[in-house]
Design a protein around this motif. Structure first.
Motif, PDB file in Angstrom:
ATOM      1  N   PHE A 166       0.833  -1.209   0.000  1.00 42.24           N
ATOM      2  CA  PHE A 166       0.000   0.000   0.000  1.00 42.24           C
ATOM      3  C   PHE A 166       0.867   1.258   0.000  1.00 42.24           C
ATOM      4  O   PHE A 166       0.518   2.253  -0.619  1.00 42.24           O
ATOM      5  N   ARG A 167       1.975   1.219   0.751  1.00 36.62           N
ATOM      6  CA  ARG A 167       2.797   2.421   0.910  1.00 36.62           C
ATOM      7  C   ARG A 167       3.874   2.569  -0.154  1.00 36.62           C
ATOM      8  O   ARG A 167       4.522   3.586  -0.221  1.00 36.62           O
ATOM      9  N   SER A 168       4.071   1.512  -0.947  1.00 38.13           N
ATOM     10  CA  SER A 168       5.198   1.536  -1.884  1.00 38.13           C
ATOM     11  C   SER A 168       4.835   2.263  -3.172  1.00 38.13           C
ATOM     12  O   SER A 168       3.648   2.463  -3.465  1.00 38.13           O
ATOM     13  N   PRO A 169       5.838   2.648  -3.954  1.00 42.69           N
ATOM     14  CA  PRO A 169       5.559   3.220  -5.277  1.00 42.69           C
ATOM     15  C   PRO A 169       4.769   2.243  -6.146  1.00 42.69           C
ATOM     16  O   PRO A 169       3.928   2.651  -6.943  1.00 42.69           O
ATOM     17  N   PHE A 170       5.015   0.951  -5.951  1.00 43.47           N
ATOM     18  CA  PHE A 170       4.265  -0.056  -6.705  1.00 43.47           C
ATOM     19  C   PHE A 170       2.767   0.077  -6.406  1.00 43.47           C
ATOM     20  O   PHE A 170       1.940   0.068  -7.319  1.00 43.47           O
ATOM     21  N   GLY A 171       2.445   0.236  -5.119  1.00 41.99           N
ATOM     22  CA  GLY A 171       1.043   0.414  -4.720  1.00 41.99           C
ATOM     23  C   GLY A 171       0.458   1.676  -5.327  1.00 41.99           C
ATOM     24  O   GLY A 171      -0.699   1.688  -5.764  1.00 41.99           O
ATOM     25  N   MET A 172       1.269   2.728  -5.364  1.00 43.47           N
ATOM     26  CA  MET A 172       0.786   3.984  -5.951  1.00 43.47           C
ATOM     27  C   MET A 172       0.447   3.789  -7.426  1.00 43.47           C
ATOM     28  O   MET A 172      -0.537   4.326  -7.930  1.00 43.47           O
ATOM     29  N   LYS A 173       1.279   2.997  -8.094  1.00 40.66           N
ATOM     30  CA  LYS A 173       1.017   2.767  -9.523  1.00 40.66           C
ATOM     31  C   LYS A 173      -0.277   1.983  -9.701  1.00 40.66           C
ATOM     32  O   LYS A 173      -1.041   2.236 -10.629  1.00 40.66           O
ATOM     33  N   LEU A 174      -0.502   1.023  -8.800  1.00 43.89           N
ATOM     34  CA  LEU A 174      -1.752   0.256  -8.890  1.00 43.89           C
ATOM     35  C   LEU A 174      -2.951   1.178  -8.685  1.00 43.89           C
ATOM     36  O   LEU A 174      -3.949   1.092  -9.410  1.00 43.89           O
ATOM     37  N   LEU A 175      -2.820   2.103  -7.715  1.00 42.71           N
ATOM     38  CA  LEU A 175      -3.902   3.058  -7.468  1.00 42.71           C
ATOM     39  C   LEU A 175      -4.117   3.949  -8.688  1.00 42.71           C
ATOM     40  O   LEU A 175      -5.249   4.292  -9.030  1.00 42.71           O
ATOM     41  N   ALA A 176      -2.996   4.302  -9.330  1.00 39.46           N
ATOM     42  CA  ALA A 176      -3.101   5.139 -10.523  1.00 39.46           C
ATOM     43  C   ALA A 176      -3.853   4.406 -11.621  1.00 39.46           C
ATOM     44  O   ALA A 176      -4.640   4.997 -12.360  1.00 39.46           O
ATOM     45  N   ILE A 177      -3.636   3.091 -11.714  1.00 42.29           N
ATOM     46  CA  ILE A 177      -4.372   2.295 -12.702  1.00 42.29           C
ATOM     47  C   ILE A 177      -5.863   2.355 -12.398  1.00 42.29           C
ATOM     48  O   ILE A 177      -6.695   2.480 -13.292  1.00 42.29           O
ATOM     49  N   LYS A 178      -6.182   2.290 -11.102  1.00 42.65           N
ATOM     50  CA  LYS A 178      -7.591   2.324 -10.715  1.00 42.65           C
ATOM     51  C   LYS A 178      -8.217   3.669 -11.082  1.00 42.65           C
ATOM     52  O   LYS A 178      -9.330   3.717 -11.607  1.00 42.65           O
ATOM     53  N   SER A 179      -7.479   4.764 -10.823  1.00 43.67           N
ATOM     54  CA  SER A 179      -8.104   6.065 -11.064  1.00 43.67           C
ATOM     55  C   SER A 179      -8.220   6.342 -12.558  1.00 43.67           C
ATOM     56  O   SER A 179      -9.228   6.871 -12.996  1.00 43.67           O
ATOM     57  N   ASN A 180      -7.231   5.974 -13.353  1.00 46.47           N
ATOM     58  CA  ASN A 180      -7.379   6.156 -14.794  1.00 46.47           C
ATOM     59  C   ASN A 180      -6.281   5.420 -15.546  1.00 46.47           C
ATOM     60  O   ASN A 180      -5.180   5.909 -15.716  1.00 46.47           O
ATOM     61  N   GLN A 181      -6.649   4.243 -16.025  1.00 52.24           N
ATOM     62  CA  GLN A 181      -5.650   3.407 -16.674  1.00 52.24           C
ATOM     63  C   GLN A 181      -5.177   4.016 -17.991  1.00 52.24           C
ATOM     64  O   GLN A 181      -3.991   3.963 -18.316  1.00 52.24           O
ATOM     65  N   THR A 182      -6.087   4.651 -18.717  1.00 53.59           N
ATOM     66  CA  THR A 182      -5.721   5.237 -20.010  1.00 53.59           C
ATOM     67  C   THR A 182      -4.698   6.346 -19.823  1.00 53.59           C
ATOM     68  O   THR A 182      -3.700   6.423 -20.548  1.00 53.59           O
ATOM     69  N   ARG A 183      -4.947   7.176 -18.815  1.00 47.44           N
ATOM     70  CA  ARG A 183      -4.020   8.281 -18.555  1.00 47.44           C
ATOM     71  C   ARG A 183      -2.628   7.733 -18.220  1.00 47.44           C
ATOM     72  O   ARG A 183      -1.616   8.251 -18.655  1.00 47.44           O
ATOM     73  N   MET A 184      -2.635   6.639 -17.420  1.00 42.53           N
ATOM     74  CA  MET A 184      -1.383   5.977 -17.078  1.00 42.53           C
ATOM     75  C   MET A 184      -0.633   5.564 -18.346  1.00 42.53           C
ATOM     76  O   MET A 184       0.562   5.774 -18.483  1.00 42.53           O
ATOM     77  N   GLU A 185      -1.381   4.987 -19.262  1.00 38.94           N
ATOM     78  CA  GLU A 185      -0.738   4.492 -20.487  1.00 38.94           C
ATOM     79  C   GLU A 185      -0.214   5.645 -21.324  1.00 38.94           C
ATOM     80  O   GLU A 185       0.864   5.559 -21.914  1.00 38.94           O
ATOM     81  N   TYR A 186      -0.928   6.767 -21.355  1.00 38.51           N
ATOM     82  CA  TYR A 186      -0.487   7.936 -22.119  1.00 38.51           C
ATOM     83  C   TYR A 186       0.814   8.493 -21.570  1.00 38.51           C
ATOM     84  O   TYR A 186       1.629   9.032 -22.295  1.00 38.51           O
ATOM     85  N   THR A 187       0.993   8.359 -20.251  1.00 35.51           N
ATOM     86  CA  THR A 187       2.241   8.884 -19.688  1.00 35.51           C
ATOM     87  C   THR A 187       3.414   7.937 -19.932  1.00 35.51           C
ATOM     88  O   THR A 187       4.509   8.186 -19.471  1.00 35.51           O
ATOM     89  N   GLY A 188       3.149   6.840 -20.642  1.00 38.30           N
ATOM     90  CA  GLY A 188       4.262   5.976 -21.023  1.00 38.30           C
ATOM     91  C   GLY A 188       4.440   4.746 -20.162  1.00 38.30           C
ATOM     92  O   GLY A 188       5.403   4.014 -20.314  1.00 38.30           O
ATOM     93  N   PHE A 189       3.505   4.503 -19.248  1.00 37.95           N
ATOM     94  CA  PHE A 189       3.610   3.300 -18.408  1.00 37.95           C
ATOM     95  C   PHE A 189       2.968   2.118 -19.118  1.00 37.95           C
ATOM     96  O   PHE A 189       1.876   2.249 -19.680  1.00 37.95           O
ATOM     97  N   ASN A 190       3.654   1.007 -19.070  1.00 40.75           N
ATOM     98  CA  ASN A 190       3.001  -0.219 -19.508  1.00 40.75           C
ATOM     99  C   ASN A 190       2.313  -0.795 -18.285  1.00 40.75           C
ATOM    100  O   ASN A 190       2.958  -1.263 -17.359  1.00 40.75           O
ATOM    101  N   THR A 191       0.993  -0.743 -18.263  1.00 40.08           N
ATOM    102  CA  THR A 191       0.279  -1.111 -17.036  1.00 40.08           C
ATOM    103  C   THR A 191       0.183  -2.608 -16.820  1.00 40.08           C
ATOM    104  O   THR A 191       0.020  -3.064 -15.702  1.00 40.08           O
ATOM    105  N   ARG A 192       0.293  -3.380 -17.920  1.00 44.11           N
ATOM    106  CA  ARG A 192       0.008  -4.807 -17.776  1.00 44.11           C
ATOM    107  C   ARG A 192       0.917  -5.510 -16.763  1.00 44.11           C
ATOM    108  O   ARG A 192       0.416  -6.283 -15.937  1.00 44.11           O
ATOM    109  N   PRO A 193       2.231  -5.285 -16.775  1.00 43.14           N
ATOM    110  CA  PRO A 193       3.068  -5.980 -15.774  1.00 43.14           C
ATOM    111  C   PRO A 193       2.640  -5.666 -14.348  1.00 43.14           C
ATOM    112  O   PRO A 193       2.657  -6.560 -13.493  1.00 43.14           O
ATOM    113  N   TYR A 194       2.229  -4.429 -14.102  1.00 47.40           N
ATOM    114  CA  TYR A 194       1.802  -4.082 -12.746  1.00 47.40           C
ATOM    115  C   TYR A 194       0.531  -4.826 -12.382  1.00 47.40           C
ATOM    116  O   TYR A 194       0.392  -5.375 -11.292  1.00 47.40           O
ATOM    117  N   LEU A 195      -0.417  -4.837 -13.332  1.00 43.07           N
ATOM    118  CA  LEU A 195      -1.679  -5.549 -13.079  1.00 43.07           C
ATOM    119  C   LEU A 195      -1.424  -7.021 -12.842  1.00 43.07           C
ATOM    120  O   LEU A 195      -1.975  -7.626 -11.920  1.00 43.07           O
TER     121      LEU A 195
END
Lengths: 448, 403
Positions: B203-232
């Motif tokens: 929950f407190r790690s950057p990894f957790g933050m990225k997961l939360l970011a996926i929840k709030s807006n996965q498309t936006r995450m992808e636009y910023t250059g993150f490949n979300t699939r490995p995190y998911l």
């Protein structure tokens, strides 16, 4: 990325680990300490608690409801209320109608859901929380076997309810587990001569089998005895418990070339599969120049009620039927009818008898200690409980008594008069060695 | 840096309080009639299951309907490890986590190609496939409906090699300590604390933050250059491993594995637990799990006899009346009570029990201690994520507001 966090967090974590371990070690002795009881759940005070663990939901719910009625009646009679039922006919009997060993009988109930997991959780609750000294009930062999081994581990007595698989007192027999009900081996032995007389030696059978220990056991026993007669077994198809719709399993029977369908189903499953088999016109068929027949090796009145007219003329075996004329059965039917307004089922009968037998064994042993109770039950011979002279065999904790072969009644006089007793197969015909091949097991030792 | 330090101190405090509460459960649970080992084991085991599930559902918003499959795989692996290797629980738990992780990777790899309802249906389909395989097709491995049990004549090669004697019915052991009753509870409790600690770290790690970011807006995450699939996928595998661990503990405390553990109702149950307690909160899932198990065990055991003695103080007619109106809600009717409770909570406290607790604490002025801040923080995180979800772009509607 979390690596850094871990390294800086080390000392704190160590502290936590140590404190957790310390509190664990400090708290443990208090909780591990054996209570000052001689055995598990020794009743203190004026009451003793029994645990009634029956299916209230699922395919066997009807049987479970009837079992619970019987248990409540048994508790009444043990406490000296009501008309006493079989306590007037049981012999030898040490019960005094003042509870068990002078302690008033209380009970707790639970739902097995016909699932081993749920049944064990519910039995554990009764033992660990409610202080039950004995667990009884169950309407499925899978559940009975699972709960029986739990009771062995926990150190309480298990009086099996309706369980018909050989394994309950065969491979999976336990020192703490006792079964009054008959089993598939006895069903096979009792049915075979009747099947030979009615259908002849040249038949081809098709089995539909509930896919769990009881179904496998019954399929095995019926195959064994019918093949000895000279019958062929075309196929044995396993169906999931509680399937609801059996049409996909019945269609292939039509053109299989078999002329007898053996339904190794029970409860709602049997009601559904039999009804569908009749609807598919199986009974009107003529195969190999013979009338197509259906056999339901384990029959009960509750199922007959569910299946309605479809059971007319169908053969099966049963542990007990309310129409029996002996004094014990009459007393029980009268007392059950007065309480609930309809006659008891075989499930109710076996559960009622088991409760009385347990209470009687406690009185005989003069203790609730499971070792003493088991000793009193082993080899116990009794009569007046509806099945004629009966013996709890010491080697496998199985009751030996006469077996009823029944037929769906073709002219029933009432909505409950559904099974006609064709033959009472004497005990000597259905007896077998306790170490028979595929049946032998190890009771283990008493755990108190 | 000081903010970080203080938040770290707070986390340590949370963990310490949590450990104390869990380890003293046998003492306080007595007050609500739950102070017996079997139920407390269930609290710990299902708490662990829900914590793991929350890592996927609470952080990424991906609603899986198939986590019971991993629970079942964990149980079967454990029983097989007992049968083949040793009654020691450590190898059993290890293999259970490993195998359920592998299955989660395979199922997640396929299911995560879709989002929203399609993802849920895919996971449900996989779970039902596993259930049916276990129930009928793989009977030699799973023993079907009867359930897989440990028998005294099983190979247990490690035990045989080390000369460990098994007396009576085989039970799980931890180097001689039998896993039954209170010792089994403490084992589950320690594993629960470890599991909670890992979840806290995520929950407190950057990894957790990225997961939360996926929840709030996965498309936006992808636009910023993150490949979300490995995190998911990692989140899915981690939560699958938690489920496997929970399933393994079920078999450790009671060496039996049945196919019904994989049924869709079991998958649905963990979703209910998480929502009831509070999605995306740290403690919520454990609270939800305990509530549901409490209802299942305690409410289902109340029968007419108990009811009439409860209302004993009333005159007979009133007593009978009370028994008649309450009896549909207890005993076999415990589902009904749970359903009503669930509806009340979802309607009035969409954030689950944690939101209710947070509100209660806020009502007490000047008592905003550590727990209040924690609840506040957790609630904020959830609300934030939910708020973001509501502003999703049309393409993202497919993913939906899972919570």
């Amino acid at each position: 990325m979390t690596k850094k966090t871990i390294s800086t967090d080390q000392s704190r974590r160590d502290f936590l680990k140590t404190s957790a371990a310390t509190s664990l070690v400090a708290g443990a002795p208090m909780l591990f300490m054996k209570n000052a009881h001689a055995y598990v759940n020794e009743p203190k005070g004026g009451t003793v608690t029994l645990g009634f663990n029956v299916p209230q939901t699922g395919a066997y719910a009807d049987e479970g409801a009837d079992e619970l009625r019987a248990y409540k009646l048994a508790v009444k009679h043990l406490n000296g209320e009501g008309d006493g039922g079989m306590m007037n006919t049981m012999k030898p009997m040490s019960l005094k109608g003042n509870g068990i060993l002078g302690k008033k009988v209380q009970y707790v109930t639970g739902d097995t859901q016909t699932k081993s997991d749920a049944a064990r959780a519910s039995a554990k609750r009764m033992i660990e929380k409610d202080g039950a000294i004995m667990i009884t009930g169950g309407s499925s062999s899978g559940v009975a076997i699972a709960v029986q081994s739990l009771c062995q581990e926990a150190g309480v007595i298990f009086m099996a309810g309706l369980t018909h698989s050989n394994d309950t007192t065969g491979k999976d027999r336990r020192k703490h587990g006792f079964r009054h009900f008959f089993n598939t081996e006895m069903s096979g032995a009792a049915l075979a001569p009747i099947l030979e007389k009615e259908f002849g030696k040249d038949r081809t059978a098709y089995h539909l089998t509930a896919d769990y220990t009881w179904g496998w056991s019954q399929e095995g026993s019926i195959k064994k005895y019918t093949e000895n007669l000279g019958w062929n077994t075309k196929a044995a198809v396993r169906t999931p418990l509680g399937a609801g719709d059996f049409s996909q399993y019945i269609t292939p029977v039509l053109n299989s070339g078999a002329d007898v369908l053996v339904l190794n189903h029970y409860g709602k499953d049997m009601v559904n599969s039999l009804t569908q088999a009749v609807q598919f016109g199986l009974r009107d068929k003529n195969v190999n120049g013979k009338d197509f027949q259906i056999v339901v090796p384990l029959f009960s009145r509750l199922m007959a009620q569910g299946a309605g007219k479809n059971i007319k003329g169908i053969y099966g075996s049963t542990n007990w039927n309310w129409s029996l004329q002996d004094a014990g059965s009459q007393a029980f039917v009268k007392s059950f009818g007065a309480e609930y307004g309809f006659p008891p089922s075989q499930a109710a009968h076996t559960c009622y008898v088991q409760t009385l037998l347990y209470a009687n064994a406690c009185e005989m042993a003069g203790t609730f200690n499971p070792c003493g109770v088991a000793g009193a039950l082993e080899g116990f011979k009794f009569d007046g409980m509806g099945n004629g002279p009966t013996e709890y065999r010491a080697e496998d904790h199985q009751c030996f008594k006469d077996v009823l072969v029944v037929k769906g009644n073709e002219n029933s006089s009432s909505q409950f008069d559904l099974l006609k007793i064709v033959e009472v197969t004497p005990r000597s015909k259905v007896e077998y060695a306790h170490d028979m091949e595929g049946y032998a097991g190890n009771l283990g030792s008493c755990n108190a | 840096m000081s903010v970080k330090e203080s938040s770290r101190a707070r986390d340590t405090m949370i963990l310490a309080i949590f450990s104390v509460v869990v380890l003293t459960a046998p003492l306080w649970a007595k007050l609500i009639g739950a102070g017996y080992p079997d139920l407390l084991q269930k609290f710990a085991i299902f708490g662990l299951f829900a914590i793991g599930y929350n890592i996927l559902f609470g952080l990424t918003g991906y609603l899986s309907f198939g986590h019971a499959a991993f629970l079942g795989i964990g149980s079967y692996t454990t029983v097989w490890s007992f049968k083949l290797l040793s009654m020691n629980v450590l190898p059993a738990v290890f293999f259970a986590i490993l195998l359920s992780g592998l299955f989660a990777a395979a199922i997640g790899f396929i299911s995560l190609r879709r989002t929203g309802i399609y993802f849920s249906i895919l996971t449900l389909a996989f779970a039902q496939m596993s259930y049916n395989l276990a129930y009928s097709v793989l009977t030699p491995i799973t023993n079907g409906e009867t359930g897989l049990r440990v028998l005294s004549d099983d190979p247990m090669v490690l035990d045989k090699a080390l000369g460990v004697e098994v007396e009576g019915s085989p039970l799980g052991t931890l180097f001689g300590l039998t896993m039954t009753g209170w010792s089994a509870f403490y084992f589950c409790a320690v594993v629960l604390i470890l599991g909670f600690w890992v979840s806290l770290k995520i929950f407190r790690s950057p990894f957790g933050m990225k997961l939360l970011a996926i929840k709030s807006n996965q498309t936006r995450m992808e636009y910023t250059g993150f490949n979300t699939r490995p995190y998911l996928l990692s989140a899915f595998v981690i939560s699958g491993m938690y489920a496997g661990l929970a399933g393994s503990l079920m078999a450790v405390t009671d060496p039996l594995a049945g196919a019904e553990r994989m049924q869709w109702t079991a998958s649905g149950e963990v979703v209910l637990m998480t929502i009831l307690g509070g999605v995306g909160t740290l403690f919520g899932p454990i609270l939800g799990a305990a509530t549901i198990k409490y209802f299942e065990q305690i409410f289902s055991a109340i029968n007419d006899q108990v009811l009439s003695s409860t209302f004993d103080f009333l005159p007979e007619l009133l007593n009978q009346f009370m028994v008649t109106i309450t009896s549909p809600f207890v005993g076999e009717g415990w589902h009904l009570t749970l359903g009503v409770l669930f509806m009340v909570i979802i309607i009035f406290m969409p954030g689950g029990l944690m939101e209710g607790i947070g509100r209660l604490i806020r009502l007490l002025p000047g008592r905003r201690g550590m727990a209040a801040q924690q609840t506040q923080y957790d609630a904020d995180v959830t609300i934030e994520a939910n708020a973001d979800n509501q502003t999703t772009t049309p393409e993202k509607v497919e993913k939906g507001d899972a919570s």
